[in-house]
Design an enzyme around this catalytic site. Sequence first.
Site, PDB file in Angstrom:
ATOM      1  N   GLN A  27       0.777  -1.086   0.102  1.00  0.00           N
ATOM      2  CA  GLN A  27      -0.055  -0.058   0.116  1.00  0.00           C
ATOM      3  C   GLN A  27       0.918   1.238  -0.037  1.00  0.00           C
ATOM      4  O   GLN A  27       0.216   2.398  -0.486  1.00  0.00           O
ATOM      5  CB  GLN A  27      -0.912   0.080   1.075  1.00  0.00           C
ATOM      6  CG  GLN A  27      -2.076  -1.112   1.266  1.00  0.00           C
ATOM      7  CD  GLN A  27      -2.999  -0.901   2.170  1.00  0.00           C
ATOM      8  OE1 GLN A  27      -2.552  -0.104   3.182  1.00  0.00           O
ATOM      9  NE2 GLN A  27      -4.166  -1.423   2.110  1.00  0.00           N
ATOM     10  N   ASP A  49       6.811  -6.706  13.834  1.00  0.00           N
ATOM     11  CA  ASP A  49       6.253  -8.327  13.368  1.00  0.00           C
ATOM     12  C   ASP A  49       5.981  -7.872  11.894  1.00  0.00           C
ATOM     13  O   ASP A  49       5.482  -7.261  11.316  1.00  0.00           O
ATOM     14  CB  ASP A  49       4.804  -8.264  14.145  1.00  0.00           C
ATOM     15  CG  ASP A  49       4.063  -9.718  13.781  1.00  0.00           C
ATOM     16  OD1 ASP A  49       4.587 -10.672  14.388  1.00  0.00           O
ATOM     17  OD2 ASP A  49       3.251  -9.571  12.955  1.00  0.00           O
ATOM     18  N   TYR A  54       3.759 -11.552   3.481  1.00  0.00           N
ATOM     19  CA  TYR A  54       3.114 -10.260   3.208  1.00  0.00           C
ATOM     20  C   TYR A  54       3.755  -9.638   2.094  1.00  0.00           C
ATOM     21  O   TYR A  54       5.025  -9.527   1.925  1.00  0.00           O
ATOM     22  CB  TYR A  54       3.342  -9.299   4.513  1.00  0.00           C
ATOM     23  CG  TYR A  54       2.818  -9.500   5.614  1.00  0.00           C
ATOM     24  CD1 TYR A  54       1.568 -10.367   5.854  1.00  0.00           C
ATOM     25  CD2 TYR A  54       3.342  -9.013   7.172  1.00  0.00           C
ATOM     26  CE1 TYR A  54       1.030 -10.761   7.013  1.00  0.00           C
ATOM     27  CE2 TYR A  54       2.543  -9.383   8.257  1.00  0.00           C
ATOM     28  CZ  TYR A  54       1.371 -10.349   8.268  1.00  0.00           C
ATOM     29  OH  TYR A  54       0.949 -10.477   9.353  1.00  0.00           O
ATOM     30  N   SER A 152      -0.491 -18.323  15.442  1.00  0.00           N
ATOM     31  CA  SER A 152      -1.436 -17.156  15.125  1.00  0.00           C
ATOM     32  C   SER A 152      -2.598 -17.737  14.652  1.00  0.00           C
ATOM     33  O   SER A 152      -2.882 -18.580  13.858  1.00  0.00           O
ATOM     34  CB  SER A 152      -0.808 -16.426  13.846  1.00  0.00           C
ATOM     35  OG  SER A 152      -1.898 -15.424  13.603  1.00  0.00           O
ATOM     36  N   SER A 206      -4.932  -5.956  14.577  1.00  0.00           N
ATOM     37  CA  SER A 206      -6.028  -5.088  14.153  1.00  0.00           C
ATOM     38  C   SER A 206      -6.742  -4.543  15.323  1.00  0.00           C
ATOM     39  O   SER A 206      -8.184  -4.702  15.519  1.00  0.00           O
ATOM     40  CB  SER A 206      -7.216  -5.785  13.273  1.00  0.00           C
ATOM     41  OG  SER A 206      -8.092  -4.977  12.573  1.00  0.00           O
ATOM     42  N   GLU A 294       0.963   8.791  17.137  1.00  0.00           N
ATOM     43  CA  GLU A 294      -0.624   8.725  17.569  1.00  0.00           C
ATOM     44  C   GLU A 294      -0.726   7.611  18.410  1.00  0.00           C
ATOM     45  O   GLU A 294      -1.008   7.670  19.362  1.00  0.00           O
ATOM     46  CB  GLU A 294      -1.349   9.078  16.789  1.00  0.00           C
ATOM     47  CG  GLU A 294      -2.965   9.232  17.390  1.00  0.00           C
ATOM     48  CD  GLU A 294      -4.189   9.123  16.283  1.00  0.00           C
ATOM     49  OE1 GLU A 294      -5.509   9.079  16.847  1.00  0.00           O
ATOM     50  OE2 GLU A 294      -3.905   9.813  15.271  1.00  0.00           O
TER      51      GLU A 294
END
Length: 336
Positions: A27, A49, A54, A152, A206, A294
Amino acid sequence: MQFRYLGNSGFKISEITYGNWLTHGSQIENDTATACVRAALDAGITTFDTADVYANTVAESVLGETLKGERRASIEIFTKVFGPTGPKGHNDVGLSRKHILESINGSLERLQTDYVDLYQAHRFDFETPLEETMQAFADVVRQGKALYIGVSEWTAEQLRAGAALAKELNIQLISNQPEYSALWRVIEEEVVPTSKELGISQIVWSPIAQGVLTGKYKPGAPLPEGSRATDERGGKDTVKRFLGDDILTRVQQLEPIARELDLTSAQLAVAWVLQNDNVAAAIIGASRPEQVAENAAASGVTIPAEFLSRIDDVLGDVVERDASHTATRSPATREA
């Protein structure tokens, strides 16, 4: 930045962990990825991680190149094995001995390191005997290529079986990496109690529910341009389950609670998962460096019990709690 022990071990990690799923090599451009990693280091994040799957190994390469100047003993690097990589041939996927031993070598080369701190089974492999998988992981540890083993999205039963074999093989299975957020609580009924019993921590992904808990998606409004919900390369598919107006309306009602705590909505979401004492770290991703700063500010935040109750009341029945969802995360077959 606060640090927590991972599982029943003496190994500490930053409770905010930087992850590069859906970002590095996909992205965002490499210079932006580098800036995000630098922002993570500046914020005190020491734990990173990734996974070989990916961006079909590119994410590991980007992370390795960015971290190569760092003192290795001062950072923690995690990666994973299972998903199809390379040309995606018949042995380029799963948790067979062949795939694990070849994959760790590829990951180390791309990450430009002699070892990873944590090597994780990205999913459960129904087509490979668990004994074969755990023996291969034990060999990876004994070869010094990984210090600890994790998994996972394993179910409570799978965790129990894996932990028993790990104990027999004298290696440490210390972590599980599930999805977890104020909207997605499927691990609470079975996975978390079992993990506490076994000495396994959660490293959750997430925590902001694919960005939904930032409040940027408004009910009845067009999707923001450039957001994950508009990304055709995979982001759109991951977030769509949270985009119903019923969920988005409830999420908007969390903003006043965040303001009362002097937090942004994103910080509230990250801090919320860290209130669970079985969670060792929340994985954050970013497409801009300022997002890292943030979210990292959620470290060390304590949410009073009365505010946790108010969050529950606001979200009500839009929260997903069905424990059976975990079992659906691992594919029934490992065809590439």
